[in-house]
Design a protein around this motif. Structure first.
Motif, short mmCIF file in Angstrom:
data_model
loop_
_atom_site.label_atom_id
_atom_site.label_comp_id
_atom_site.label_asym_id
_atom_site.label_seq_id
_atom_site.Cartn_x
_atom_site.Cartn_y
_atom_site.Cartn_z
N ARG A 112 7.11 0.66 -9.03
CA ARG A 112 6.64 -0.35 -9.98
C ARG A 112 6.33 0.27 -11.33
O ARG A 112 6.70 -0.27 -12.37
CB ARG A 112 5.40 -1.05 -9.42
N ARG A 135 4.35 1.74 -5.25
CA ARG A 135 3.54 1.80 -6.48
C ARG A 135 4.25 2.62 -7.54
O ARG A 135 4.32 2.23 -8.71
CB ARG A 135 2.15 2.37 -6.19
N GLU A 136 4.80 3.77 -7.15
CA GLU A 136 5.52 4.61 -8.10
C GLU A 136 6.75 3.90 -8.66
O GLU A 136 7.05 4.00 -9.84
CB GLU A 136 5.94 5.93 -7.43
N SER A 176 0.82 -1.22 0.00
CA SER A 176 0.00 0.00 0.00
C SER A 176 0.85 1.27 0.00
O SER A 176 0.31 2.37 -0.06
CB SER A 176 -0.93 0.00 1.21
N PRO A 209 2.78 4.32 -1.28
CA PRO A 209 2.74 5.06 -2.56
C PRO A 209 4.07 5.00 -3.32
O PRO A 209 4.07 4.95 -4.55
CB PRO A 209 2.40 6.49 -2.16
#
Length: 130
Positions: A91, A88-89, A83, A85
């Protein structure tokens, strides 16, 4: 008294030349290269020969993030990684960089594809696309 060159010495030279060609191609395209074995000391595309005993040579390319981001990952609890951020960035950035690396290498006549299995997330590059 000199030593006789071994067949494996020639293979190592061929692999080194191949790795240098890959690095030069990426650098000419403006992509940053990770210059050290230690991922805490350099970021960018890291080139690693897949198997020094195999011909034709192949290499794995891994996108290394900046040491500041690496430090962030060490501070995030394991159960919060999915979760986070910045994960995620990262990836998204890795996917974009892999796409760019593959396009540059294929355009230069190499074969390049996403690796599978334990090397998933890296790019496998070979001598030619033919």
């Amino acid at each position: 008294m000199g030593t006789q060159p071994r067949e494996s010495d020639g293979m190592l030279i061929r692999h080194d030349v191949f790795a240098d060609r890959v690095k030069t191609t990426l650098a000419r395209a403006g992509l940053p290269l990770a210059s050290t074995f230690d991922d805490a000391l350099s970021s960018g595309v890291y080139v690693e020969i897949a198997d020094e005993e195999r011909l034709p040579p192949q290499a794995f390319l891994k996108w290394r993030v900046h040491p500041i981001l690496q430090e962030h990952f060490r501070t995030v609890p394991h159960n919060a990684l999915l979760s986070d951020p910045q994960v995620r960035e990262l990836r998204i950035a890795q996917e974009a960089m892999n796409t760019a690396v593959i396009a540059v290498l294929e355009g230069a006549g190499f074969s390049a594809r996403l690796a599978r299995g334990e090397r998933a997330g890296e790019v496998l590059v070979g001598e030619s696309a033919n």
